[in-house]
Design a protein around this motif. Structure first.
Motif, PDB file in Angstrom:
ATOM      1  N   ALA A   1       0.816  -1.218   0.000  1.00  0.00           N
ATOM      2  CA  ALA A   1       0.000   0.000   0.000  1.00  0.00           C
ATOM      3  C   ALA A   1       0.846   1.262   0.000  1.00  0.00           C
ATOM      4  N   PHE A   2       1.899   1.303   0.825  1.00  0.00           N
ATOM      5  CA  PHE A   2       2.556   2.581   1.082  1.00  0.00           C
ATOM      6  C   PHE A   2       3.733   2.878   0.165  1.00  0.00           C
ATOM      7  N   TRP A   3       4.353   1.883  -0.457  1.00  0.00           N
ATOM      8  CA  TRP A   3       5.379   2.216  -1.455  1.00  0.00           C
ATOM      9  C   TRP A   3       4.754   2.968  -2.633  1.00  0.00           C
ATOM     10  N   PRO A   4       3.732   2.422  -3.292  1.00  0.00           N
ATOM     11  CA  PRO A   4       3.135   3.185  -4.398  1.00  0.00           C
ATOM     12  C   PRO A   4       2.386   4.422  -3.935  1.00  0.00           C
ATOM     13  N   LEU A   5       1.735   4.371  -2.765  1.00  0.00           N
ATOM     14  CA  LEU A   5       1.016   5.533  -2.261  1.00  0.00           C
ATOM     15  C   LEU A   5       1.964   6.689  -1.989  1.00  0.00           C
ATOM     16  N   THR A   6       3.108   6.392  -1.369  1.00  0.00           N
ATOM     17  CA  THR A   6       4.082   7.443  -1.079  1.00  0.00           C
ATOM     18  C   THR A   6       4.646   8.021  -2.369  1.00  0.00           C
ATOM     19  N   ALA A   7       4.947   7.142  -3.337  1.00  0.00           N
ATOM     20  CA  ALA A   7       5.455   7.628  -4.621  1.00  0.00           C
ATOM     21  C   ALA A   7       4.428   8.507  -5.329  1.00  0.00           C
ATOM     22  N   LEU A   8       3.154   8.119  -5.254  1.00  0.00           N
ATOM     23  CA  LEU A   8       2.095   8.914  -5.868  1.00  0.00           C
ATOM     24  C   LEU A   8       1.950  10.270  -5.180  1.00  0.00           C
ATOM     25  N   LEU A   9       1.975  10.268  -3.865  1.00  0.00           N
ATOM     26  CA  LEU A   9       1.866  11.529  -3.125  1.00  0.00           C
ATOM     27  C   LEU A   9       3.037  12.450  -3.438  1.00  0.00           C
ATOM     28  N   LEU A  10       4.212  11.852  -3.654  1.00  0.00           N
ATOM     29  CA  LEU A  10       5.409  12.651  -3.910  1.00  0.00           C
ATOM     30  C   LEU A  10       5.322  13.388  -5.245  1.00  0.00           C
ATOM     31  N   GLU A  11       4.467  12.942  -6.138  1.00  0.00           N
ATOM     32  CA  GLU A  11       4.278  13.652  -7.401  1.00  0.00           C
ATOM     33  C   GLU A  11       3.506  14.957  -7.222  1.00  0.00           C
ATOM     34  N   HIS A  12       2.804  15.069  -6.095  1.00  0.00           N
ATOM     35  CA  HIS A  12       1.950  16.237  -5.883  1.00  0.00           C
ATOM     36  C   HIS A  12       2.294  17.013  -4.609  1.00  0.00           C
ATOM     37  N   LEU A  13       2.993  16.380  -3.664  1.00  0.00           N
ATOM     38  CA  LEU A  13       3.297  17.011  -2.382  1.00  0.00           C
ATOM     39  C   LEU A  13       4.786  16.931  -2.101  1.00  0.00           C
ATOM     40  N   THR A  14       5.264  17.781  -1.206  1.00  0.00           N
ATOM     41  CA  THR A  14       6.639  17.670  -0.721  1.00  0.00           C
ATOM     42  C   THR A  14       6.698  16.579   0.343  1.00  0.00           C
ATOM     43  N   TRP A  15       7.913  16.143   0.687  1.00  0.00           N
ATOM     44  CA  TRP A  15       8.036  15.120   1.722  1.00  0.00           C
ATOM     45  C   TRP A  15       7.515  15.642   3.054  1.00  0.00           C
ATOM     46  N   ARG A  16       7.632  16.939   3.291  1.00  0.00           N
ATOM     47  CA  ARG A  16       7.132  17.517   4.542  1.00  0.00           C
ATOM     48  C   ARG A  16       5.605  17.440   4.598  1.00  0.00           C
ATOM     49  N   GLU A  17       4.957  17.731   3.517  1.00  0.00           N
ATOM     50  CA  GLU A  17       3.495  17.643   3.474  1.00  0.00           C
ATOM     51  C   GLU A  17       3.020  16.199   3.609  1.00  0.00           C
TER      52      GLU A  17
END
Length: 416
Positions: free
Chosen positions: A152-168
């Motif tokens: 769940a979280f490897w692809p979810l984190t990669a997807l979020l990183l396309e739109h958010l910063t690591w801090r967000e």
């Protein structure tokens, strides 16, 4: 309380803990490998040093595990996990708002200290307190659910990183702990009297629960603990190193865009291995399951080493390594329960975790350095040797267990 009511409570407990484990491992562990590169860029650090901070944080978290385990035995694992969820949310928020390197370092350390209070060791202690000698089955069920964390979280984190910063992203993860994990742990802590739950649970699904006294004689326990700690430490080192670097490591081996596909198989392989064990592994002693699970790690790495960059070999590696990882999560909880029993289970898991983490905390940093300086071939060869050393230690443990006490002993539960 009726037996059916007790079974229902334990089923709800497993599902609730499974949900928090997916979130916990996904946000406090697996996501770091995806976010390390943007962290390093933001902080103007080499990526190896970011992994070095993570390794140091894992070490400190492991050293705190014995104290955390004693508190779980004394106060109840559920209550400790409530505190851990709140601290996880706070630590993730602090990391997201850290103005510089110093604040970042302290925040990452805080994250891993909080993780000690909410991840598998805490959940295993909760199940041992709630289910007594029936905890082995419940631990297997829990890890079956928890296996979806990386998926769940490897692809979810990669997807979020396309739109958010690591801090967000860290702020969003903090909200998950605050809004989902903390309430679930609070409900569990309130609904179960941890000190009396084992007297109400089921042993094998058909009789009142018992406190499992462990299968080892007192004379054999010190040697068994040393072999167990050595075997789990070697396996943990290999797992910690690979899981933090699996996607970039596969890319350096020439797999390119297929690296993400190969990495995505880890989670399903973990789940399949746990499901097969739950359905058909009842006759295999937990010690020999530990041998099998650890042996799958160097076998998978060796296959990757000789077959790269061929995609079929990489896929086979992901399946073998993922299955080994999935089974190791089970035996970390069931082997101590089988050999030493339920008494002081939380404290014993804490000591075991401290020993294991002391030897494995440097793994992500060590592999990052080896990959950068020597290349993947030498790095993987070293991991294969370490994995084989763990197999040897666990074979010694299985032989000692079989010779010391072939039949486990059970003593009636007390209400203290």
């Amino acid at each position: 309380m009726s037996l059916s009511s007790t079974q229902s409570r334990l089923t709800i407990l497993v599902w609730a803990l499974g949900t928090t484990q997916v979130i916990g491992y996904g946000t406090l562990y697996y996501a770091f490998g995806i976010l390390a590169a943007p962290m390093a860029h933001d902080l103007d650090w080499p990526q190896e040093w970011v992994f070095g901070v993570f390794s140091a944080a894992l070490l400190l978290g492991g050293l705190a595990a014995p104290l955390a385990g004693r508190q779980m035995d004394r106060l109840g694992a559920g209550r400790v996990m409530v505190v851990g969820s709140l601290l996880s949310a706070l630590a993730l928020a602090c990391a997201a708002m850290a103005p510089g390197r110093v604040g970042f370092v302290f925040s990452i350390v805080a994250i891993e200290l909080a993780a000690t209070l909410v991840l598998y060791d805490a959940a295993f202690a909760a199940l041992a307190q709630a289910a007594g000698s029936a905890a082995k089955q419940r631990i297997t069920q829990l890890t079956l659910i928890g296996g979806f964390a990386s998926t769940a979280f490897w692809p979810l984190t990669a997807l979020l990183l396309e739109h958010l910063t690591w801090r967000e992203i860290f702020l969003a993860f903090a909200l998950l702990h605050l809004g989902i994990c903390a309430p679930l742990h609070l409900l569990l802590a309130r609904s179960l009297d941890w000190r009396k739950a084992s007297a109400l649970a089921l042993a094998g699904g058909s009789a009142p629960a018992t406190h499992h006294a462990g299968s080892l004689s007192p004379a054999a326990r010190p040697r068994a603990f040393l072999w167990m700690a050595a075997g789990f430490s070697c396996g943990g080192f290999v797992l910690s190193a690979v899981l933090m670097h699996v996607v970039p490591m596969l890319a350096t081996l020439g797999l390119g865009a297929a690296a993400a596909l190969v990495g995505s198989l880890f989670g399903p392989a973990q789940v399949v291995a746990r499901l097969v064990n739950m359905l058909f592994g009842g006759r295999l002693a937990a010690t020999w399951l530990a041998v099998l699970s650890t042996a799958l790690l160097p076998c998978g790495l060796a296959l990757l080493l000789v077959s790269a960059p061929a995609l079929p070999g990489a896929l086979a590696f992901a399946l073998l390594f993922g299955m080994g990882s999935g089974l190791i999560s089970i035996v970390r909880g069931t082997v101590p329960l089988m050999l030493f029993g339920t008494a002081d289970y939380g404290a014993r898991l804490g000591r075991l975790t401290a020993i294991r983490v002391v030897t494995t905390a440097a793994a992500p940093f060590a592999l990052a350095v080896l990959l950068a300086r020597l290349g993947p071939a030498w790095a993987l060869s070293g991991l294969v040797l370490i994995g084989l050393a763990g197999v040897v230690a666990l074979i010694a443990l299985a032989r000692l267990s079989a010779s010391a006490a072939p039949q486990p002993r059970l003593t009636p539960a007390t209400s203290g």
